[in-house]
Design an enzyme around this catalytic site. Structure first.
Site, PDB file in Angstrom:
ATOM      1  N   GLY A   9      42.159  27.721 -51.005  1.00  0.00           N
ATOM      2  CA  GLY A   9      40.791  27.215 -51.140  1.00  0.00           C
ATOM      3  C   GLY A   9      40.762  26.044 -52.117  1.00  0.00           C
ATOM      4  N   GLY A  12      37.996  23.078 -52.269  1.00  0.00           N
ATOM      5  CA  GLY A  12      36.596  23.375 -52.586  1.00  0.00           C
ATOM      6  C   GLY A  12      36.199  22.969 -53.996  1.00  0.00           C
ATOM      7  N   GLN A  13      34.984  23.387 -54.360  1.00  0.00           N
ATOM      8  CA  GLN A  13      34.403  22.948 -55.632  1.00  0.00           C
ATOM      9  C   GLN A  13      35.250  23.382 -56.840  1.00  0.00           C
ATOM     10  OE1 GLN A  13      30.897  24.968 -56.963  1.00  0.00           O
ATOM     11  NE2 GLN A  13      30.198  23.294 -58.252  1.00  0.00           N
ATOM     12  N   ASP A  35      44.526  24.941 -48.198  1.00  0.00           N
ATOM     13  CA  ASP A  35      43.153  25.107 -47.702  1.00  0.00           C
ATOM     14  C   ASP A  35      43.193  24.967 -46.192  1.00  0.00           C
ATOM     15  OD1 ASP A  35      40.208  24.707 -47.238  1.00  0.00           O
ATOM     16  OD2 ASP A  35      40.183  24.584 -49.416  1.00  0.00           O
ATOM     17  N   ILE A  36      42.115  25.408 -45.555  1.00  0.00           N
ATOM     18  CA  ILE A  36      42.024  25.286 -44.100  1.00  0.00           C
ATOM     19  C   ILE A  36      41.719  23.836 -43.711  1.00  0.00           C
ATOM     20  CG2 ILE A  36      39.550  25.844 -43.872  1.00  0.00           C
ATOM     21  CD1 ILE A  36      40.555  27.773 -41.526  1.00  0.00           C
ATOM     22  N   ASP A  53      45.223  29.045 -43.352  1.00  0.00           N
ATOM     23  CA  ASP A  53      44.050  29.856 -43.056  1.00  0.00           C
ATOM     24  C   ASP A  53      44.179  31.162 -43.854  1.00  0.00           C
ATOM     25  OD1 ASP A  53      42.079  31.451 -42.062  1.00  0.00           O
ATOM     26  OD2 ASP A  53      42.687  31.295 -39.946  1.00  0.00           O
ATOM     27  N   TYR A 143      27.146  38.292 -49.312  1.00  0.00           N
ATOM     28  CA  TYR A 143      28.101  37.739 -50.276  1.00  0.00           C
ATOM     29  C   TYR A 143      28.268  38.693 -51.463  1.00  0.00           C
ATOM     30  CZ  TYR A 143      29.774  34.439 -53.869  1.00  0.00           C
ATOM     31  OH  TYR A 143      30.470  33.802 -54.863  1.00  0.00           O
ATOM     32  N   LYS A 147      31.549  40.799 -52.777  1.00  0.00           N
ATOM     33  CA  LYS A 147      32.086  40.652 -54.136  1.00  0.00           C
ATOM     34  C   LYS A 147      32.151  42.012 -54.841  1.00  0.00           C
ATOM     35  CE  LYS A 147      33.139  36.339 -54.192  1.00  0.00           C
ATOM     36  NZ  LYS A 147      34.565  35.941 -54.240  1.00  0.00           N
TER      37      LYS A 147
HETATM   38  N1  SER Z   1      27.256  30.109 -56.764  1.00  0.00           N
HETATM   39  C1  SER Z   1      27.236  31.242 -55.913  1.00  0.00           C
HETATM   40  C2  SER Z   1      26.159  31.153 -54.908  1.00  0.00           C
HETATM   41  O1  SER Z   1      25.131  30.557 -55.199  1.00  0.00           O
HETATM   42  C3  SER Z   1      27.057  32.496 -56.720  1.00  0.00           C
HETATM   43  O2  SER Z   1      28.296  32.978 -57.079  1.00  0.00           O
HETATM   44  O3  SER Z   1      26.299  31.685 -53.860  1.00  0.00           O
END
Ligand code: SER
Length: 322
Positions: A9, A12-13, A35-36, A53, A143, A147
């Site tokens: 990953g 990403g950010q 990363d993909i 992947d 999400y 987690k």
């Molecule tokens: N930054 C994430 C989100 O907004 C929270 O972990 O989904």
């Protein structure tokens, strides 16, 4: 011993900035970015990159073996807002990628693993001010469910199989190098881009929505600190609360106005408001402070100043080039 690192990953950010910092510390070839999709030019130039992947166990395993990886940072995930639109995809990606690396660690192919959790593990029944490490956790987003489930599995793999897995519950992360995607806290990044581009912003959260946030530099330092801490100091193997700063859209808008007086903001809450309302306003990270000496540096004024100056420079640079 110098670790051989794989960042899944990496485009990403978080991945982009973590890759740079780990390469500065351990050398460009000690860190494999994966990363993909390919990352930004600077990331691709900064060292080795593999297209990977995270859902494909055989490919992840082959990559770990090929590069004789010791430490993995798994940053591939679908965030809160996108996760509500693609519920099963979010579950599959977030859980399968985690099981793949946990199992590689269990088999002894990886020595150390970093996996991020989030403030999204908390839910509407959690105390919202200064949320403690141990409290009610009834996440209401897919999400958040992934987690929280992930945290339980990390602790399980540590207890039952001795896997050295380390984790942080990241707050909303604010950065200028790479944009976030699909999160509820993303407004706090978009607001800076729009302040510079058009001096106005339409916010998808209401003005009084307080959320825990952190400048990326602090988040990367926290990530590297927890990974470097001696094993015995890491007493929590689910995930550590990480505080940082807490502010509302109104507060960040006022801070931006100090630098860009003509800046205006309009509040048009959408489906993400409900997600934000289910999360803490601020976080108690005493355990991270005690166990591995955590302390954040950036406050709201300092972060605002830094974000604006970097984004102004990068906009000037891209205008020059176009
Ligand atoms: N930054 C994430 C989100 O907004 C929270 O972990 O989904």
């Amino acid at each position: 011993m110098t670790p051989k690192i794989l960042i899944i990953g990496a485009s990403g950010q978080i991945g982009t900035e973590l890759t740079y910092e780990l390469r500065l510390k351990y050398g460009r070839n000690a860190v494999i970015a994966a990363d993909i999709k390919e990352g930004k030019y600077h990331l691709m130039e900064s060292g080795p990159f593999e297209l990977l992947d995270a859902m494909n166990y055989d490919d992840v395993k082959a990559c770990v073996e090929k590069h004789e990886i010791t430490d993995v940072y798994l940053l591939a995930a679908m965030l809160s807002a996108t996760g509500e639109r693609f519920t099963m995809k979010a579950w599959d990606l977030n859980m399968n990628s985690l099981f793949h690396v946990l199992n590689l660690a269990k088999e002894g192919l990886i020595k150390k693993l970093f996996w991020p959790s989030s403030i999204a593990v908390f839910g509407p029944t959690t105390p919202r001010e200064n949320t403690p490490q141990y409290t009610i956790m009834e996440p209401s987003t897919v999400y958040g469910i992934t987690k929280q489930t992930g945290e339980r599995w990390c602790e399980y793999y540590h207890e039952k199989y001795g896997v050295d897995v380390r984790s942080i519950r990241y707050p909303g992360l604010i950065s200028w190098k790479t944009l976030p995607g699909g999160g509820t806290t993303d407004y706090a990044v978009a607001i800076f881009h729009e302040a510079i581009r058009v001096q106005k912003y339409r916010c998808f959260l209401s003005e009084e929505t307080a959320l825990p946030m952190m400048y990326m530099k602090d988040a990367v330092r926290a990530t590297m600190d927890i990974m470097e801490a001696p094993q015995e100091n890491i007493k929590i193997r689910s995930s550590y609360n990480l505080g940082g700063i807490s502010f509302t859209p109104k507060m960040i808008a006022a801070e931006i106005k100090k630098h860009i007086p003509e800046f205006t903001i309009k509040y048009v809450p959408d489906y993400r408001q409900e997600i934000a309302d289910s999360w803490p306003k601020s976080i108690d990270d005493t355990r991270a402070q005690q166990d591995w000496n955590w302390k954040h540096e950036y406050d709201l004024p300092e972060m605002t100043k830094t974000m604006l100056s970097h984004l102004e420079k990068s906009t000037a640079f891209s205008l020059e080039k176009s």
